[in-house]
Motif scaffolding. Structure first.
Motif, PDB file in Angstrom:
ATOM      1  N   ILE A  53     -22.971 -20.794  37.093  1.00  0.00           N
ATOM      2  CA  ILE A  53     -23.989 -20.164  37.922  1.00  0.00           C
ATOM      3  C   ILE A  53     -24.798 -21.256  38.598  1.00  0.00           C
ATOM      4  O   ILE A  53     -25.198 -22.222  37.958  1.00  0.00           O
ATOM      5  CB  ILE A  53     -24.898 -19.227  37.093  1.00  0.00           C
ATOM      6  N   ILE A  60     -27.089 -17.180  43.709  1.00  0.00           N
ATOM      7  CA  ILE A  60     -27.469 -15.967  42.988  1.00  0.00           C
ATOM      8  C   ILE A  60     -27.296 -14.710  43.833  1.00  0.00           C
ATOM      9  O   ILE A  60     -27.104 -13.614  43.317  1.00  0.00           O
ATOM     10  CB  ILE A  60     -28.956 -16.061  42.537  1.00  0.00           C
ATOM     11  N   ARG A  63     -24.858 -11.711  43.134  1.00  0.00           N
ATOM     12  CA  ARG A  63     -24.863 -11.077  41.814  1.00  0.00           C
ATOM     13  C   ARG A  63     -25.658  -9.779  41.865  1.00  0.00           C
ATOM     14  O   ARG A  63     -26.570  -9.637  42.665  1.00  0.00           O
ATOM     15  CB  ARG A  63     -25.457 -12.008  40.772  1.00  0.00           C
ATOM     16  N   ARG A 185     -17.313 -16.485  37.779  1.00  0.00           N
ATOM     17  CA  ARG A 185     -18.524 -15.637  37.729  1.00  0.00           C
ATOM     18  C   ARG A 185     -18.785 -15.161  36.347  1.00  0.00           C
ATOM     19  O   ARG A 185     -18.060 -14.800  35.577  1.00  0.00           O
ATOM     20  CB  ARG A 185     -18.344 -14.432  38.621  1.00  0.00           C
TER      21      ARG A 185
END
Length: 185
Positions: A53, A60, A63, A185
């Motif tokens: 991440i 971000i 997500r 991911r």
């Protein structure tokens, strides 16, 4: 030597890599400050890779609820960084002046309480960031173990098969067993 990095260590690395973070730096610009800043940024990049991440808006955004959660994460980070230490490195003269005024004990007690509250406030922001990071990570909430090896003045960071060289601290990063082979991911 093996060092374990959990979410909290990841959060602390994020904070330490921010330009506003001054702990450990000297007051004057120097090669030491440059090397420390570079080390902290590289550590953060290595942990971002290990946890799969990137702690940036772009990393971000795709997500689920990432933007809202990252807004909370960065707000807690800014608040943490805004809380400052007392500013006194050596208070000998101040203690003498307070003693002559007969107020050394009450003032020092009050300052001590302020420092305790500051530390609790710092911890509460780190706790918030840790919990939000856990939500962002989802299934990958486990800790990671990089293997640390020293090789003269150079170090090699191994991250999912790629290599980088630098003249800082020696770290060989490896994936967590739990999500070894997991998608990015």
């Amino acid at each position: 030597m093996t060092k374990r990095y959990d979410r909290r260590a990841f959060v602390l690395a994020y904070l330490a890599a921010q330009p506003e973070y001054s702990q450990g730096f000297t007051d004057d610009p120097s090669e030491y400050n440059d090397a420390l800043g570079t080390y902290r940024k590289r550590l953060l990049k290595g942990l971002e890779s290990l946890f799969a991440i990137e702690l940036t808006w772009d990393g971000i955004a795709d997500r689920t609820d990432g933007s809202a959660l990252f807004m909370l994460f960065t707000s807690a980070a800014r608040n943490h960084l805004a809380v400052k230490a007392s500013g006194f490195l050596e208070g000998g003269l101040l203690i003498k002046v307070l003693g002559r005024a007969g107020q050394d004990v009450p003032v020092l007690t009050s300052m001590s309480r302020s420092l305790e509250l500051r530390d609790k406030l710092w911890e509460s922001y780190v706790d918030t960031m840790d919990l939000v990071l856990g939500i962002l990570l989802g299934e990958r909430r486990t800790r990671c173990s990089p293997r640390t090896t020293f090789a003269g003045s150079e170090w090699t960071t191994r991250n999912h098969g790629s290599r980088e060289r630098s003249s800082a601290v020696a770290v060989q990063l490896t994936r967590c067993r739990r999500w070894h082979g997991a998608p990015g991911r």
